[in-house]
Design a protein around this motif. Structure first.
Motif, PDB file in Angstrom:
ATOM      1  N   LEU A 193     -11.466  -2.102   5.550  1.00 50.16           N
ATOM      2  CA  LEU A 193     -10.528  -1.191   4.888  1.00 50.16           C
ATOM      3  C   LEU A 193      -9.099  -1.697   5.033  1.00 50.16           C
ATOM      4  N   GLY A 194      -8.768  -2.174   6.211  1.00 49.58           N
ATOM      5  CA  GLY A 194      -7.424  -2.676   6.468  1.00 49.58           C
ATOM      6  C   GLY A 194      -7.101  -3.926   5.675  1.00 49.58           C
ATOM      7  N   ARG A 195      -8.071  -4.816   5.553  1.00 45.26           N
ATOM      8  CA  ARG A 195      -7.839  -6.047   4.769  1.00 45.26           C
ATOM      9  C   ARG A 195      -7.562  -5.719   3.309  1.00 45.26           C
ATOM     10  N   GLU A 196      -8.303  -4.782   2.763  1.00 46.87           N
ATOM     11  CA  GLU A 196      -8.084  -4.408   1.361  1.00 46.87           C
ATOM     12  C   GLU A 196      -6.739  -3.704   1.192  1.00 46.87           C
ATOM     13  N   LEU A 197      -6.395  -2.825   2.111  1.00 46.55           N
ATOM     14  CA  LEU A 197      -5.100  -2.163   2.044  1.00 46.55           C
ATOM     15  C   LEU A 197      -3.965  -3.183   2.161  1.00 46.55           C
ATOM     16  N   HIS A 198      -4.131  -4.149   3.032  1.00 50.01           N
ATOM     17  CA  HIS A 198      -3.121  -5.205   3.180  1.00 50.01           C
ATOM     18  C   HIS A 198      -2.963  -6.003   1.883  1.00 50.01           C
ATOM     19  N   ARG A 199      -4.074  -6.336   1.260  1.00 50.40           N
ATOM     20  CA  ARG A 199      -4.030  -7.097   0.007  1.00 50.40           C
ATOM     21  C   ARG A 199      -3.316  -6.303  -1.083  1.00 50.40           C
ATOM     22  N   LEU A 200      -3.668  -5.039  -1.207  1.00 52.75           N
ATOM     23  CA  LEU A 200      -3.043  -4.199  -2.235  1.00 52.75           C
ATOM     24  C   LEU A 200      -1.557  -3.979  -1.959  1.00 52.75           C
ATOM     25  N   SER A 201      -1.207  -3.799  -0.699  1.00 53.46           N
ATOM     26  CA  SER A 201       0.213  -3.588  -0.384  1.00 53.46           C
ATOM     27  C   SER A 201       1.008  -4.872  -0.568  1.00 53.46           C
ATOM     28  N   ALA A 202       0.382  -6.028  -0.394  1.00 59.25           N
ATOM     29  CA  ALA A 202       1.073  -7.301  -0.636  1.00 59.25           C
ATOM     30  C   ALA A 202       1.428  -7.419  -2.117  1.00 59.25           C
ATOM     31  N   LYS A 233      10.559  -6.676 -10.037  1.00 60.59           N
ATOM     32  CA  LYS A 233      11.200  -5.814 -11.024  1.00 60.59           C
ATOM     33  C   LYS A 233      10.499  -4.462 -11.034  1.00 60.59           C
ATOM     34  N   MET A 234      11.233  -3.446 -11.477  1.00 61.51           N
ATOM     35  CA  MET A 234      10.660  -2.097 -11.523  1.00 61.51           C
ATOM     36  C   MET A 234       9.371  -2.066 -12.340  1.00 61.51           C
ATOM     37  N   GLU A 235       9.339  -2.790 -13.434  1.00 58.67           N
ATOM     38  CA  GLU A 235       8.155  -2.794 -14.296  1.00 58.67           C
ATOM     39  C   GLU A 235       6.934  -3.357 -13.575  1.00 58.67           C
ATOM     40  N   GLN A 236       7.160  -4.181 -12.577  1.00 57.56           N
ATOM     41  CA  GLN A 236       6.055  -4.803 -11.842  1.00 57.56           C
ATOM     42  C   GLN A 236       5.493  -3.901 -10.743  1.00 57.56           C
ATOM     43  N   LEU A 237       6.128  -2.780 -10.498  1.00 58.38           N
ATOM     44  CA  LEU A 237       5.662  -1.882  -9.440  1.00 58.38           C
ATOM     45  C   LEU A 237       4.515  -0.975  -9.878  1.00 58.38           C
ATOM     46  N   GLU A 238       4.457  -0.652 -11.145  1.00 53.71           N
ATOM     47  CA  GLU A 238       3.511   0.370 -11.588  1.00 53.71           C
ATOM     48  C   GLU A 238       2.055   0.008 -11.329  1.00 53.71           C
ATOM     49  N   GLU A 239       1.627  -1.153 -11.734  1.00 55.23           N
ATOM     50  CA  GLU A 239       0.218  -1.529 -11.551  1.00 55.23           C
ATOM     51  C   GLU A 239      -0.191  -1.555 -10.071  1.00 55.23           C
ATOM     52  N   PRO A 240       0.593  -2.198  -9.189  1.00 59.12           N
ATOM     53  CA  PRO A 240       0.199  -2.180  -7.771  1.00 59.12           C
ATOM     54  C   PRO A 240       0.248  -0.800  -7.128  1.00 59.12           C
ATOM     55  N   VAL A 241       1.185   0.057  -7.549  1.00 55.27           N
ATOM     56  CA  VAL A 241       1.243   1.391  -6.943  1.00 55.27           C
ATOM     57  C   VAL A 241       0.056   2.238  -7.397  1.00 55.27           C
ATOM     58  N   ILE A 242      -0.407   2.039  -8.603  1.00 59.61           N
ATOM     59  CA  ILE A 242      -1.612   2.741  -9.069  1.00 59.61           C
ATOM     60  C   ILE A 242      -2.821   2.267  -8.271  1.00 59.61           C
ATOM     61  N   ALA A 243      -2.922   0.960  -8.044  1.00 68.36           N
ATOM     62  CA  ALA A 243      -4.036   0.420  -7.261  1.00 68.36           C
ATOM     63  C   ALA A 243      -3.996   0.960  -5.830  1.00 68.36           C
ATOM     64  N   LEU A 244      -2.819   1.021  -5.225  1.00 66.87           N
ATOM     65  CA  LEU A 244      -2.680   1.590  -3.886  1.00 66.87           C
ATOM     66  C   LEU A 244      -3.106   3.053  -3.860  1.00 66.87           C
ATOM     67  N   LYS A 245      -2.615   3.824  -4.816  1.00 65.37           N
ATOM     68  CA  LYS A 245      -2.950   5.247  -4.884  1.00 65.37           C
ATOM     69  C   LYS A 245      -4.464   5.438  -4.987  1.00 65.37           C
ATOM     70  N   ASP A 246      -5.074   4.715  -5.902  1.00 66.80           N
ATOM     71  CA  ASP A 246      -6.521   4.867  -6.109  1.00 66.80           C
ATOM     72  C   ASP A 246      -7.307   4.484  -4.853  1.00 66.80           C
ATOM     73  N   TYR A 247      -6.891   3.401  -4.199  1.00 66.25           N
ATOM     74  CA  TYR A 247      -7.593   2.962  -2.990  1.00 66.25           C
ATOM     75  C   TYR A 247      -7.429   3.976  -1.871  1.00 66.25           C
ATOM     76  N   LEU A 248      -6.214   4.435  -1.662  1.00 68.36           N
ATOM     77  CA  LEU A 248      -5.970   5.412  -0.597  1.00 68.36           C
ATOM     78  C   LEU A 248      -6.719   6.708  -0.866  1.00 68.36           C
ATOM     79  N   LYS A 249      -6.798   7.109  -2.097  1.00 65.33           N
ATOM     80  CA  LYS A 249      -7.557   8.311  -2.452  1.00 65.33           C
ATOM     81  C   LYS A 249      -9.042   8.122  -2.113  1.00 65.33           C
ATOM     82  N   ASP A 250      -9.558   6.946  -2.433  1.00 72.13           N
ATOM     83  CA  ASP A 250     -10.972   6.665  -2.182  1.00 72.13           C
ATOM     84  C   ASP A 250     -11.328   6.652  -0.698  1.00 72.13           C
ATOM     85  N   ILE A 251     -10.407   6.214   0.150  1.00 70.93           N
ATOM     86  CA  ILE A 251     -10.748   6.110   1.565  1.00 70.93           C
ATOM     87  C   ILE A 251     -10.372   7.348   2.373  1.00 70.93           C
ATOM     88  N   GLN A 252      -9.874   8.369   1.724  1.00 70.03           N
ATOM     89  CA  GLN A 252      -9.516   9.620   2.421  1.00 70.03           C
ATOM     90  C   GLN A 252     -10.731  10.204   3.085  1.00 70.03           C
TER      91      GLN A 252
END
Length: 109
Positions: free
Chosen positions: A74-83, A90-109
């Motif tokens: 779980l930690g390795r995947e979270l580290h990869r997504l947060s990297a 750029k601001m435009e580059q934040l959206e896709e990774p933040v969605i991936a982080l949100k979805d992953y964190l939701k799944d591991i709750q």
């Protein structure tokens, strides 16, 4: 974007601080004061990528400690997504990774 960032922070703080026998952490809890939608909204309007990344990194670090660091699957995947999120320039580059982080964190709750 602000709602996504707030949600990532909320899910991280839930992993870090919520226990089975306690009340759930909600968006209006005092622990969320530095991670409210309005705080992220101000950073987004300013285009403060570093400020956004700093706040999210702090929350992800707390979640990482809660799930056992990068020594766990779980930690390795979270580290990869947060990297991916940290590497955005750029601001435009934040959206896709933040969605991936949100979805992953939701799944591991």
């Amino acid at each position: 974007m602000e709602l996504l960032l707030e949600t990532v922070a909320l899910f991280c703080l839930k992993l870090a601080y919520e226990t089975e026998d306690s009340s759930p952490i909600l968006r209006d809890d005092p622990i969320m004061s530095d991670y409210e939608r309005e705080v992220f909204g101000l950073l987004v309007r300013r285009g403060d990528i570093e400020g956004i990344q700093f706040r999210v990194a702090h929350c992800v670090s707390l979640a990482m400690d809660a799930i056992g660091s990068v020594d766990t699957p779980l930690g390795r995947e979270l580290h990869r997504l947060s990297a991916d999120f940290r590497n955005a320039q750029k601001m435009e580059q934040l959206e896709e990774p933040v969605i991936a982080l949100k979805d992953y964190l939701k799944d591991i709750q």
